[in-house]
Design a protein around this motif. Structure first.
Motif, PDB file in Angstrom:
ATOM      1  N   ILE A   1       0.424   9.114   2.966  1.00 22.16           N
ATOM      2  CA  ILE A   1      -0.244   7.967   2.337  1.00 22.16           C
ATOM      3  C   ILE A   1      -0.134   8.025   0.816  1.00 22.16           C
ATOM      4  O   ILE A   1      -0.921   7.404   0.107  1.00 22.16           O
ATOM      5  N   VAL A   2       0.853   8.767   0.334  1.00 21.51           N
ATOM      6  CA  VAL A   2       1.178   8.767  -1.094  1.00 21.51           C
ATOM      7  C   VAL A   2       2.252   7.710  -1.348  1.00 21.51           C
ATOM      8  O   VAL A   2       3.317   7.742  -0.722  1.00 21.51           O
ATOM      9  N   PHE A   3       1.951   6.780  -2.242  1.00 26.20           N
ATOM     10  CA  PHE A   3       2.897   5.730  -2.613  1.00 26.20           C
ATOM     11  C   PHE A   3       3.048   5.740  -4.131  1.00 26.20           C
ATOM     12  O   PHE A   3       2.059   5.850  -4.867  1.00 26.20           O
ATOM     13  N   ASN A   4       4.303   5.629  -4.577  1.00 28.89           N
ATOM     14  CA  ASN A   4       4.607   5.798  -5.999  1.00 28.89           C
ATOM     15  C   ASN A   4       3.775   4.918  -6.913  1.00 28.89           C
ATOM     16  O   ASN A   4       3.331   5.344  -7.984  1.00 28.89           O
ATOM     17  N   ASP A   5       3.561   3.665  -6.515  1.00 31.63           N
ATOM     18  CA  ASP A   5       2.871   2.733  -7.401  1.00 31.63           C
ATOM     19  C   ASP A   5       1.359   2.878  -7.388  1.00 31.63           C
ATOM     20  O   ASP A   5       0.664   2.198  -8.150  1.00 31.63           O
ATOM     21  N   LEU A   6       0.831   3.760  -6.531  1.00 36.90           N
ATOM     22  CA  LEU A   6      -0.615   3.947  -6.448  1.00 36.90           C
ATOM     23  C   LEU A   6      -1.099   5.230  -7.132  1.00 36.90           C
ATOM     24  O   LEU A   6      -2.302   5.484  -7.190  1.00 36.90           O
TER      25      LEU A   6
ATOM     26  N   THR B   1      -4.712   7.160  -6.182  1.00 35.57           N
ATOM     27  CA  THR B   1      -5.298   6.115  -5.344  1.00 35.57           C
ATOM     28  C   THR B   1      -4.666   6.191  -3.963  1.00 35.57           C
ATOM     29  O   THR B   1      -3.451   6.357  -3.836  1.00 35.57           O
ATOM     30  N   LEU B   2      -5.498   6.064  -2.942  1.00 34.10           N
ATOM     31  CA  LEU B   2      -5.026   6.151  -1.562  1.00 34.10           C
ATOM     32  C   LEU B   2      -5.443   4.909  -0.788  1.00 34.10           C
ATOM     33  O   LEU B   2      -6.599   4.471  -0.897  1.00 34.10           O
ATOM     34  N   PRO B   3      -4.541   4.322  -0.011  1.00 31.44           N
ATOM     35  CA  PRO B   3      -4.975   3.255   0.900  1.00 31.44           C
ATOM     36  C   PRO B   3      -5.951   3.839   1.897  1.00 31.44           C
ATOM     37  O   PRO B   3      -5.805   4.988   2.337  1.00 31.44           O
ATOM     38  N   ASP B   4      -6.961   3.081   2.242  1.00 30.42           N
ATOM     39  CA  ASP B   4      -8.028   3.609   3.096  1.00 30.42           C
ATOM     40  C   ASP B   4      -7.534   3.812   4.524  1.00 30.42           C
ATOM     41  O   ASP B   4      -7.562   2.901   5.349  1.00 30.42           O
TER      42      ASP B   4
ATOM     43  N   PRO C   1       1.216   0.036   4.345  1.00 24.90           N
ATOM     44  CA  PRO C   1      -0.167  -0.284   4.706  1.00 24.90           C
ATOM     45  C   PRO C   1      -0.609  -1.642   4.169  1.00 24.90           C
ATOM     46  O   PRO C   1      -0.282  -2.007   3.033  1.00 24.90           O
ATOM     47  N   ARG C   2      -1.349  -2.350   4.990  1.00 22.70           N
ATOM     48  CA  ARG C   2      -2.068  -3.533   4.550  1.00 22.70           C
ATOM     49  C   ARG C   2      -3.538  -3.205   4.739  1.00 22.70           C
ATOM     50  O   ARG C   2      -4.001  -2.986   5.858  1.00 22.70           O
ATOM     51  N   VAL C   3      -4.258  -3.130   3.648  1.00 22.96           N
ATOM     52  CA  VAL C   3      -5.637  -2.656   3.714  1.00 22.96           C
ATOM     53  C   VAL C   3      -6.555  -3.564   2.910  1.00 22.96           C
ATOM     54  O   VAL C   3      -6.117  -4.294   2.020  1.00 22.96           O
ATOM     55  N   LYS C   4      -7.838  -3.449   3.223  1.00 21.36           N
ATOM     56  CA  LYS C   4      -8.848  -4.119   2.422  1.00 21.36           C
ATOM     57  C   LYS C   4      -9.209  -3.268   1.211  1.00 21.36           C
ATOM     58  O   LYS C   4      -9.391  -3.775   0.110  1.00 21.36           O
ATOM     59  N   THR C   5      -9.302  -1.944   1.439  1.00 20.08           N
ATOM     60  CA  THR C   5      -9.861  -1.051   0.420  1.00 20.08           C
ATOM     61  C   THR C   5      -8.872   0.012  -0.028  1.00 20.08           C
ATOM     62  O   THR C   5      -8.160   0.597   0.791  1.00 20.08           O
TER      63      THR C   5
ATOM     64  N   GLY D   1      -2.183  -5.941  -0.299  1.00 16.00           N
ATOM     65  CA  GLY D   1      -3.166  -6.927   0.140  1.00 16.00           C
ATOM     66  C   GLY D   1      -4.603  -6.504  -0.039  1.00 16.00           C
ATOM     67  O   GLY D   1      -5.513  -7.120   0.537  1.00 16.00           O
ATOM     68  N   ALA D   2      -4.850  -5.475  -0.834  1.00 15.78           N
ATOM     69  CA  ALA D   2      -6.215  -4.975  -1.004  1.00 15.78           C
ATOM     70  C   ALA D   2      -7.053  -5.931  -1.850  1.00 15.78           C
ATOM     71  O   ALA D   2      -6.535  -6.641  -2.718  1.00 15.78           O
ATOM     72  N   THR D   3      -8.339  -5.936  -1.573  1.00 15.80           N
ATOM     73  CA  THR D   3      -9.277  -6.762  -2.340  1.00 15.80           C
ATOM     74  C   THR D   3     -10.428  -5.947  -2.913  1.00 15.80           C
ATOM     75  O   THR D   3     -11.193  -6.443  -3.737  1.00 15.80           O
ATOM     76  N   ARG D   4     -10.552  -4.727  -2.465  1.00  8.79           N
ATOM     77  CA  ARG D   4     -11.719  -3.912  -2.820  1.00  8.79           C
ATOM     78  C   ARG D   4     -11.255  -2.516  -3.233  1.00  8.79           C
ATOM     79  O   ARG D   4     -10.327  -1.959  -2.643  1.00  8.79           O
ATOM     80  N   GLY D   5     -11.898  -1.957  -4.245  1.00  8.68           N
ATOM     81  CA  GLY D   5     -11.627  -0.593  -4.651  1.00  8.68           C
ATOM     82  C   GLY D   5     -12.876   0.249  -4.547  1.00  8.68           C
ATOM     83  O   GLY D   5     -13.999  -0.263  -4.658  1.00  8.68           O
ATOM     84  N   GLU D   6     -12.692   1.535  -4.301  1.00 12.07           N
ATOM     85  CA  GLU D   6     -13.814   2.472  -4.311  1.00 12.07           C
ATOM     86  C   GLU D   6     -13.420   3.671  -5.161  1.00 12.07           C
ATOM     87  O   GLU D   6     -12.345   4.260  -4.973  1.00 12.07           O
TER      88      GLU D   6
END
Length: 385
Positions: free
Chosen positions: A254-259, A275-278, A305-309, A347-352
């Motif tokens: 779940i490591v992506f270069n742009d995150l 940053t990690l996709p949830d 991944p397509r995630v909300k958070t 497609g995320a809309t929320r961050g934690e």
């Protein structure tokens, strides 16, 4: 039967570890906000041969049983590196921990905690912190606020009554850990946009993506910054090579270069943001099992991944820059770039963001500046043995 005698015993067999992992699946079966862990991952956490943390730590797992049925569990553990820390920063000589506490009722919890304490005393410990499951880098603290929504990846969940059970055993709050959430579809304030634009015009500053094809090299850069940036923090215990290897295996999918971004000043890496996709959004429907078809669903999700958070578990800046305007500027720039990528590419809309120590004013100020709000609170408790 409720009136059957309660027995608590230490465990070490593969079969008993499986029973240890299985208990929360029954206790939280009706909790819509509990995220069932992948059972293989949960077993790996408590199996010494599969968890690099055990290279400098030891633990004893206990099961509580009544009439042949598992009704509770707990771990007691000692981290030899934590024993070397400054007591003013959390751990230190004579400090053991407990964690992975689950129980059907308060009486069972009380008996389990007392059993863990007795084991720690027998090991020469004089005080205890918990719950910490099992390393401070895994799932520290008990959820005390924010039960109304699921946790993100690598964060814990618990029943509201656990707080009363632990406090009834004589524990008091030692430290509060906070997580913050924000709407990442909203633009930053004009002031922050000007700060970011100013940084973009500064030829000394470069904010770059990581390169996953150079995973080990990039991880080494981040670890160097992390160990410097976090070294004065409460509860800090340096990560060891076996743990780093395990974390790499676990998180690499779940490591992506742009995150993940690294900030350089005059060509020197000085800050980072991970940053990690949830992943919890993907594994929650699997109910802990990759078979028969869960593995295929997860692999498909991992391709893009397509995630909300999105969760930010770690940020850091070298101590030489901390409390400077440049440190804040670098943080705002990394957050903005990752925010844009999260929305556009996933497609995320929320961050934690978190966890953040209650007294980490630098990070709390950054969170407040980008209009985050506290969404969960976790407490680590302490007690003299």
């Amino acid at each position: 039967m409720a009136n059957a005698p309660l027995s608590i015993r230490p465990i070490d067999s593969k079969a008993d570890r499986k029973r240890f992992v299985d208990l929360p699946f029954r206790l939280y079966a009706n909790d819509p906000n509990w995220v069932p862990p992948l059972k293989g991952e949960a077993l790996g956490l408590i199996t010494p041969a599969k968890n690099g943390w055990f290279s400098h730590a030891k633990a004893q797992l206990f099961l509580a049983e009544r009439d042949g049925k598992v009704v509770g569990r707990i771990s007691a553990h000692i981290d030899t590196l934590a024993l070397e820390m400054d007591p003013a920063k959390g751990f230190g000589p004579g400090c053991g921990q407990f964690g992975l506490l689950d129980a059907e009722d308060g009486d069972i919890a009380k008996a389990l905690i007392a059993t863990a304490e007795e084991w720690l005393r027998d090991q020469g410990m004089t005080r205890v912190l918990g719950p910490i499951s099992m390393s401070i880098w895994e799932e520290p603290g008990l959820l005390v606020e924010g039960f109304d929504h699921p946790p993100t990846i690598m964060m814990g969940h618990a029943k509201p009554e656990y707080r009363g059970w632990i406090e009834a055993a004589g524990y008091t709050q030692a430290k509060e850990l906070l997580t913050y959430e924000l709407d990442i579809t909203k633009p930053f304030s004009p002031l922050l946009q000007r700060i970011i634009a100013s940084g973009e015009k500064n030829p000394r500053i470069r904010i770059r993506n990581v390169d996953k094809t150079k995973f080990d090299e990039e991880a080494a850069i981040i670890l160097t910054i992390l160990n410097d940036a976090w070294s004065d923090n409460w509860g800090f215990v340096p990560l060891t090579p076996p743990e780093i290897k395990d974390v790499g295996v676990k998180l690499k999918p779940i490591v992506f270069n742009d995150l993940i971004r690294i900030a350089e000043v005059d060509g020197k890496p000085v800050a980072f943001m991970i940053t990690l996709p949830d992943l919890n959004e993907a594994i929650m429907p699997l109910r802990g099992n990759l078979l028969p078809f869960g593995w295929a669903k997860l692999l498909l999700w991992l391709r893009r991944p397509r995630v909300k958070t999105m969760r930010v578990p770690l940020m850091g800046v070298l101590k030489e820059l901390q409390s400077s305007r440049l440190a804040s500027q670098l943080a705002f720039m990394m957050i903005e770039y990752i925010k844009q990528a999260s929305v556009a590419n996933y497609g995320a809309t929320r961050g934690e963001i978190g966890w953040i120590l209650e007294d980490n004013q630098g990070m709390r100020s950054i969170a407040e500046a980008i209009e985050c709000t506290i969404n969960k609170r976790y407490w680590i408790y302490g007690k003299t043995l």
